[in-house]
Design a protein around this motif. Structure first.
Motif, PDB file in Angstrom:
ATOM      1  N   SER A  19      15.470 -14.169  26.977  1.00 53.13           N
ATOM      2  CA  SER A  19      14.129 -14.406  27.521  1.00 53.13           C
ATOM      3  C   SER A  19      13.274 -13.150  27.505  1.00 53.13           C
ATOM      4  O   SER A  19      12.045 -13.223  27.614  1.00 53.13           O
ATOM      5  CB  SER A  19      14.238 -14.938  28.955  1.00 53.13           C
ATOM      6  N   ASP A  66      14.057 -22.016  20.018  1.00 57.33           N
ATOM      7  CA  ASP A  66      14.130 -21.375  21.322  1.00 57.33           C
ATOM      8  C   ASP A  66      12.768 -21.380  22.022  1.00 57.33           C
ATOM      9  O   ASP A  66      11.724 -21.334  21.376  1.00 57.33           O
ATOM     10  CB  ASP A  66      14.619 -19.935  21.160  1.00 57.33           C
ATOM     11  N   THR A  67      12.782 -21.399  23.351  1.00 58.37           N
ATOM     12  CA  THR A  67      11.540 -21.446  24.127  1.00 58.37           C
ATOM     13  C   THR A  67      10.977 -20.067  24.451  1.00 58.37           C
ATOM     14  O   THR A  67      10.008 -19.953  25.207  1.00 58.37           O
ATOM     15  CB  THR A  67      11.766 -22.210  25.442  1.00 58.37           C
ATOM     16  N   ASN A  81       8.914 -16.508  23.777  1.00 57.80           N
ATOM     17  CA  ASN A  81       7.563 -16.333  23.248  1.00 57.80           C
ATOM     18  C   ASN A  81       7.568 -16.048  21.748  1.00 57.80           C
ATOM     19  O   ASN A  81       8.396 -15.285  21.249  1.00 57.80           O
ATOM     20  CB  ASN A  81       6.863 -15.174  23.953  1.00 57.80           C
ATOM     21  N   ASN A  93      16.469 -28.035  22.960  1.00 61.11           N
ATOM     22  CA  ASN A  93      15.977 -26.732  23.394  1.00 61.11           C
ATOM     23  C   ASN A  93      14.676 -26.327  22.706  1.00 61.11           C
ATOM     24  O   ASN A  93      14.086 -25.296  23.048  1.00 61.11           O
ATOM     25  CB  ASN A  93      17.031 -25.656  23.128  1.00 61.11           C
ATOM     26  N   SER A  94      14.253 -27.082  21.714  1.00 70.01           N
ATOM     27  CA  SER A  94      13.049 -26.708  20.980  1.00 70.01           C
ATOM     28  C   SER A  94      11.806 -26.965  21.828  1.00 70.01           C
ATOM     29  O   SER A  94      11.678 -28.012  22.464  1.00 70.01           O
ATOM     30  CB  SER A  94      12.958 -27.495  19.672  1.00 70.01           C
ATOM     31  N   PRO A  95      10.859 -26.016  21.841  1.00 72.22           N
ATOM     32  CA  PRO A  95       9.628 -26.216  22.608  1.00 72.22           C
ATOM     33  C   PRO A  95       8.673 -27.154  21.873  1.00 72.22           C
ATOM     34  O   PRO A  95       8.963 -27.621  20.765  1.00 72.22           O
ATOM     35  CB  PRO A  95       9.048 -24.799  22.686  1.00 72.22           C
ATOM     36  N   THR A  96       7.538 -27.407  22.464  1.00 78.00           N
ATOM     37  CA  THR A  96       6.534 -28.269  21.833  1.00 78.00           C
ATOM     38  C   THR A  96       5.232 -27.514  21.597  1.00 78.00           C
ATOM     39  O   THR A  96       4.169 -28.113  21.465  1.00 78.00           O
ATOM     40  CB  THR A  96       6.258 -29.511  22.694  1.00 78.00           C
ATOM     41  N   SER A  97       5.340 -26.192  21.522  1.00 79.15           N
ATOM     42  CA  SER A  97       4.157 -25.390  21.206  1.00 79.15           C
ATOM     43  C   SER A  97       4.596 -24.057  20.627  1.00 79.15           C
ATOM     44  O   SER A  97       5.748 -23.640  20.795  1.00 79.15           O
ATOM     45  CB  SER A  97       3.300 -25.151  22.452  1.00 79.15           C
ATOM     46  N   ILE A 129       4.610 -20.739  21.475  1.00 79.94           N
ATOM     47  CA  ILE A 129       4.456 -20.193  22.826  1.00 79.94           C
ATOM     48  C   ILE A 129       3.815 -18.808  22.788  1.00 79.94           C
ATOM     49  O   ILE A 129       4.261 -17.909  22.074  1.00 79.94           O
ATOM     50  CB  ILE A 129       5.822 -20.131  23.541  1.00 79.94           C
ATOM     51  N   SER A 163       7.482 -30.764  13.813  1.00 80.90           N
ATOM     52  CA  SER A 163       8.758 -30.870  14.514  1.00 80.90           C
ATOM     53  C   SER A 163       9.647 -31.871  13.788  1.00 80.90           C
ATOM     54  O   SER A 163       9.249 -33.024  13.566  1.00 80.90           O
ATOM     55  CB  SER A 163       8.545 -31.333  15.955  1.00 80.90           C
ATOM     56  N   GLN A 185       8.840 -34.543  18.002  1.00 79.60           N
ATOM     57  CA  GLN A 185       7.952 -34.184  19.100  1.00 79.60           C
ATOM     58  C   GLN A 185       6.556 -33.862  18.562  1.00 79.60           C
ATOM     59  O   GLN A 185       6.398 -33.392  17.436  1.00 79.60           O
ATOM     60  CB  GLN A 185       8.484 -32.956  19.854  1.00 79.60           C
TER      61      GLN A 185
END
Length: 353
Positions: free
Chosen positions: A181, A204-205, A207, A229-233, A235, A250, A254
């Protein structure tokens, strides 16, 4: 591409037409290289010389570059040598105030390294880092006019510092999975630098951009894995980023948040040549990240060429072969049975860019 039939003499080096001296390094026992330690070769070299590091299963450790040098490996995933390649732990670049030299204008290509670190105290300029595999971090703390292209950057961050301008991060693959993180893919990049034609593979989420103020981001693919675990933006933390001619998609279905900017392709399948079955964008050497004919990403770049790593007419080399060295594709021993003291004839087929 052109194919050459060559006799193998000192591992391709006589093929290179360069005025500078070439220093060879091999840490394996019984080799004929000039050095078995990379730093010793660097210390012995004059400005502008080439350091050629032979493939080995043993890591060559840390090196410090304080003069203009050209570091070369055979590639980070060569077809021959049983997969062996030149690996380093850390490459640091700084100045030598006594000799009046610096690591500026150096080039690094065809190796695997954990980190490359530009001095935190002195400005280093006009570096080129190409066709490498980087596994932890690229520190461009005081970097001007550095070109980072053709690399595979695996779960590694690029950090910028107080002195930065004219740096170009282009035509690279970023594999962004299971990252701490505290790690950010791009940290502290400002509006004097360019991030273009990169393929960013996201699971990964953490940045993607942090503390970044309006860097030029264009012609990139941001591709999200089919994973919980994949984000939707894409980041962003404490960052303002304006995307131009970029694409998001995606593979898990998503909906990815719309990018801030113009001429972007949001939630559009780029139709890459081969991501396996079922399609999985996360990095593997056997995948083909070229844009297929008829893809929405074809000729969709700001410059009218494809989005991604082959855009801007760039020759992305998946195995990491340096642009200025021919690379071997086969070896044939013409006389495998010879008497003691006789000469073995080795025919090497190599290709050059």
């Amino acid at each position: 591409m052109k194919t050459k039939l060559l006799y193998l003499v000192l591992f391709l080096l006589p093929i290179i037409s360069i005025a500078q001296e070439v220093h060879t390094v091999d840490n394996r026992i019984g080799t004929t290289a000039l050095f078995n330690n990379v730093q010793d070769a660097i210390d012995a070299a004059a400005e502008g010389d080439y350091i050629y590091i032979h493939p080995s299963e043993t890591n060559y450790g840390n090196i410090s570059i304080r003069k203009t040098l050209h570091i070369r490996g055979l590639g980070h995933n060569p077809e021959l040598n049983g997969g062996e390649h030149a690996k380093l732990s850390n490459i640091s670049l700084d100045i030598d105030s006594v000799a009046g030299t610096s690591g500026s204008d150096s080039t690094i290509s065809g190796i695997e390294t954990a980190t490359i670190s530009v001095s935190a105290a002195n400005t280093i300029s006009d570096l080129q880092i190409s066709n490498c595999y980087i596994t932890i971090r690229l520190d461009l703390i005081n970097s001007v006019n550095t070109l980072v292209n053709g690399n595979i950057i695996d779960n590694s961050e690029i950090r910028f510092g107080p002195i930065q301008s004219g740096n170009i991060i282009t035509n690279n693959i970023f594999n962004w999975t299971n990252v701490s993180s505290s790690v950010n893919l791009i940290n502290g990049m400002n509006d004097t630098n360019i991030f273009s034609n990169n393929v960013v593979l996201i699971k990964d989420t953490s940045n993607i951009f942090r503390n970044s103020n309006l860097p030029v981001v264009k012609n990139c693919l941001f591709l999200f894995a089919d994973d919980a675990n994949s984000p939707t933006s894409v980041i962003l933390e404490n960052s303002t980023v304006y995307f131009q001619n970029c694409l998001t998609f995606s593979y898990g279905g998503q909906t990815i948040d719309t990018l801030n900017g113009i001429n972007n392709l949001d939630n559009v399948n780029p139709q890459l040549e081969d991501l396996g079955t079922p399609e999985d964008p996360l990095f593997s050497y056997d995948k083909d990240y070229a844009i297929s004919v008829g893809s929405p990403a074809q000729n969709a770049g700001e410059d009218g060429t494809d989005l991604g790593i082959f855009g801007a007419s760039f020759n992305f080399i998946m195995r990491g072969y340096p642009f200025d060295l021919p690379y071997p594709t086969s070896i044939n021993i013409a006389n495998p049975i010879i008497q003691a003291g006789a000469t073995m004839q080795v025919e090497l087929t190599a290709e050059g860019n």
